[in-house]
Design a protein around this motif. Structure first.
Motif, mmCIF file in Angstrom:
data_model
loop_
_atom_site.group_PDB
_atom_site.id
_atom_site.type_symbol
_atom_site.label_atom_id
_atom_site.label_comp_id
_atom_site.label_asym_id
_atom_site.label_seq_id
_atom_site.Cartn_x
_atom_site.Cartn_y
_atom_site.Cartn_z
ATOM 1 N N GLU A 80 -8.360 135.704 -21.650
ATOM 2 C CA GLU A 80 -8.932 135.351 -20.350
ATOM 3 C C GLU A 80 -9.624 133.993 -20.367
ATOM 4 N N GLN A 81 -9.774 133.391 -21.545
ATOM 5 C CA GLN A 81 -10.356 132.047 -21.652
ATOM 6 C C GLN A 81 -9.289 130.967 -21.845
ATOM 7 N N MET A 82 -8.042 131.371 -22.002
ATOM 8 C CA MET A 82 -6.979 130.394 -22.274
ATOM 9 C C MET A 82 -6.620 129.624 -21.020
ATOM 10 N N PRO A 83 -6.747 128.304 -21.041
ATOM 11 C CA PRO A 83 -6.399 127.503 -19.854
ATOM 12 C C PRO A 83 -4.894 127.328 -19.714
ATOM 13 N N GLU A 84 -4.471 127.067 -18.517
ATOM 14 C CA GLU A 84 -3.056 126.826 -18.248
ATOM 15 C C GLU A 84 -2.560 125.652 -19.081
ATOM 16 N N GLY A 85 -1.380 125.822 -19.676
ATOM 17 C CA GLY A 85 -0.764 124.753 -20.440
ATOM 18 C C GLY A 85 -1.122 124.714 -21.908
ATOM 19 N N CYS A 86 -2.069 125.553 -22.329
ATOM 20 C CA CYS A 86 -2.449 125.553 -23.748
ATOM 21 C C CYS A 86 -1.416 126.298 -24.582
ATOM 22 N N ILE A 87 -1.498 126.118 -25.892
ATOM 23 C CA ILE A 87 -0.700 126.896 -26.839
ATOM 24 C C ILE A 87 -1.667 127.700 -27.695
ATOM 25 N N ALA A 88 -1.531 129.026 -27.667
ATOM 26 C CA ALA A 88 -2.394 129.890 -28.468
ATOM 27 C C ALA A 88 -1.946 129.827 -29.923
ATOM 28 N N VAL A 89 -2.864 129.443 -30.808
ATOM 29 C CA VAL A 89 -2.577 129.364 -32.237
ATOM 30 C C VAL A 89 -3.450 130.401 -32.929
ATOM 31 N N VAL A 90 -2.805 131.416 -33.507
ATOM 32 C CA VAL A 90 -3.516 132.586 -34.029
ATOM 33 C C VAL A 90 -3.481 132.611 -35.543
ATOM 34 N N ASP A 91 -4.663 132.564 -36.140
ATOM 35 C CA ASP A 91 -4.817 132.659 -37.596
ATOM 36 C C ASP A 91 -4.836 134.130 -37.985
ATOM 37 N N ALA A 92 -3.722 134.593 -38.560
ATOM 38 C CA ALA A 92 -3.618 135.975 -39.018
ATOM 39 C C ALA A 92 -3.554 136.055 -40.538
ATOM 40 N N MET A 93 -3.856 134.933 -41.201
ATOM 41 C CA MET A 93 -3.882 134.867 -42.667
ATOM 42 C C MET A 93 -2.552 135.260 -43.300
ATOM 43 N N GLY A 94 -1.475 135.154 -42.536
ATOM 44 C CA GLY A 94 -0.165 135.502 -43.061
ATOM 45 C C GLY A 94 0.083 136.993 -43.196
ATOM 46 N N VAL A 95 -0.812 137.827 -42.653
ATOM 47 C CA VAL A 95 -0.629 139.288 -42.722
ATOM 48 C C VAL A 95 0.621 139.682 -41.948
ATOM 49 N N LYS A 96 1.485 140.470 -42.582
ATOM 50 C CA LYS A 96 2.774 140.807 -41.974
ATOM 51 C C LYS A 96 2.948 142.295 -41.688
ATOM 52 N N ASP A 97 1.885 143.090 -41.879
ATOM 53 C CA ASP A 97 2.022 144.526 -41.604
ATOM 54 C C ASP A 97 1.129 144.996 -40.464
ATOM 55 N N ALA A 98 0.690 144.056 -39.624
ATOM 56 C CA ALA A 98 -0.095 144.389 -38.438
ATOM 57 C C ALA A 98 0.167 143.327 -37.378
ATOM 58 N N GLY A 99 0.637 143.748 -36.223
ATOM 59 C CA GLY A 99 0.993 142.806 -35.166
ATOM 60 C C GLY A 99 -0.221 142.285 -34.421
ATOM 61 N N VAL A 100 -0.399 140.976 -34.400
ATOM 62 C CA VAL A 100 -1.580 140.423 -33.744
ATOM 63 C C VAL A 100 -1.499 140.531 -32.223
ATOM 64 N N TRP A 101 -0.296 140.438 -31.683
ATOM 65 C CA TRP A 101 -0.094 140.447 -30.232
ATOM 66 C C TRP A 101 1.052 141.383 -29.903
ATOM 67 N N GLY A 102 1.017 141.994 -28.720
ATOM 68 C CA GLY A 102 2.109 142.828 -28.238
ATOM 69 C C GLY A 102 2.556 142.390 -26.860
ATOM 70 N N ASP A 103 3.408 143.214 -26.241
ATOM 71 C CA ASP A 103 4.015 142.804 -24.979
ATOM 72 C C ASP A 103 3.020 142.667 -23.831
ATOM 73 N N ILE A 104 2.031 143.556 -23.754
ATOM 74 C CA ILE A 104 1.077 143.495 -22.646
ATOM 75 C C ILE A 104 0.235 142.230 -22.727
ATOM 76 N N LEU A 105 -0.228 141.895 -23.927
ATOM 77 C CA LEU A 105 -1.027 140.687 -24.091
ATOM 78 C C LEU A 105 -0.195 139.445 -23.787
ATOM 79 N N CYS A 106 1.053 139.442 -24.233
ATOM 80 C CA CYS A 106 1.914 138.291 -23.956
ATOM 81 C C CYS A 106 2.194 138.160 -22.462
ATOM 82 N N ALA A 107 2.361 139.289 -21.794
ATOM 83 C CA ALA A 107 2.597 139.249 -20.351
ATOM 84 C C ALA A 107 1.407 138.637 -19.625
#
Length: 235
Positions: A80-107
């Motif tokens: 809700e703080q992301m401005p129009e036109g930005c690119i969300a860059v998410v630091d997940a430390m390379g973890v590959k067994d837990a999804g940081v984002w899903g379809d609802i958040l992306c929508a």
């Protein structure tokens, strides 16, 4: 977040990340390619935008809970703080067994006009994520939610994504070769050099297709430099 000049977006939309890494290397910056962030579809268009950073740390059982999603300080709050036109860059430390984002958040990000999602982690609900139309660069997919392996911390802080230091407002360009960072303070210097490099390499490709040999052409000797300069004069 300061607005990004549309001319910069237009110029960099025609420059490959491969070219950008070369230009940044000439400026002394070697660590700019975000490791583990790959386009989720072959049709992904090149995207350009300022970085809106999101940070996760390892999961801690008293903090990484489904109940934490309702907190204002959560991935939901960050979106809700992301401005129009930005690119969300998410630091997940390379973890590959837990999804940081899903379809609802992306929508929801699409509704807010977010340009893309870049992460060194993975997403979940892949079919739904792709259905939102949000361009995503990630390390793949995993079914478990973020709290299975990560604790959300905050947004708009310096982060490490794919081994690259990313600060809020840095510029991100992403295409089929991955995602590249341009430090905010260097954008104006990089853009002109990158556009010229792209033009020059287009000329070299034309010469190669015409049968020219590489020695003396790539990199160019004085004769070929003059030949290329003559083409610019004619243009």
């Amino acid at each position: 977040m300061s607005p990004l000049d549309p001319e910069i977006v237009n110029s960099l939309s025609n420059v490959t990340t491969a070219t950008l890494t070369t230009i940044l290397l000439k400026k002394g910056l070697r660590n700019v390619w975000i490791r583990g962030a790959f386009p989720m579809t072959k049709e992904s268009r090149r995207v350009v935008g300022r970085a809106f950073t999101v940070r996760f740390v390892p999961a801690r059982e008293d903090l990484a809970t489904p109940e934490s999603w309702a907190s204002p300080n959560s991935s939901r709050g960050a979106i809700e703080q992301m401005p129009e036109g930005c690119i969300a860059v998410v630091d997940a430390m390379g973890v590959k067994d837990a999804g940081v984002w899903g379809d609802i958040l992306c929508a929801r990000m699409v509704k807010r006009g977010v340009r893309a999602l870049i992460t060194d982690g993975v997403v979940r609900d892949v079919g739904g994520v792709l259905g939102t139309g949000l361009p995503v660069w990630s390390s793949g997919a995993a079914a478990p939610p973020s709290v299975a392996g990560l604790t959300f911390v905050d947004w708009q802080q310096p982060i490490a994504c794919g081994g690259v230091a990313v600060f809020p407002d840095d510029l991100i360009v992403a295409d089929h070769d991955g995602a590249v960072l341009i430090p905010a303070a260097l954008v104006s210097d990089i853009v002109d050099a990158a556009v010229e490099q792209e033009r020059f390499e287009g000329w070299i490709m034309h010469e190669v297709n015409a049968g020219a040999v590489l020695p003396g052409l790539y990199p160019p000797n004085e004769a070929n430099k003059a030949k290329y300069a003559a083409t610019k004069t004619k243009a």
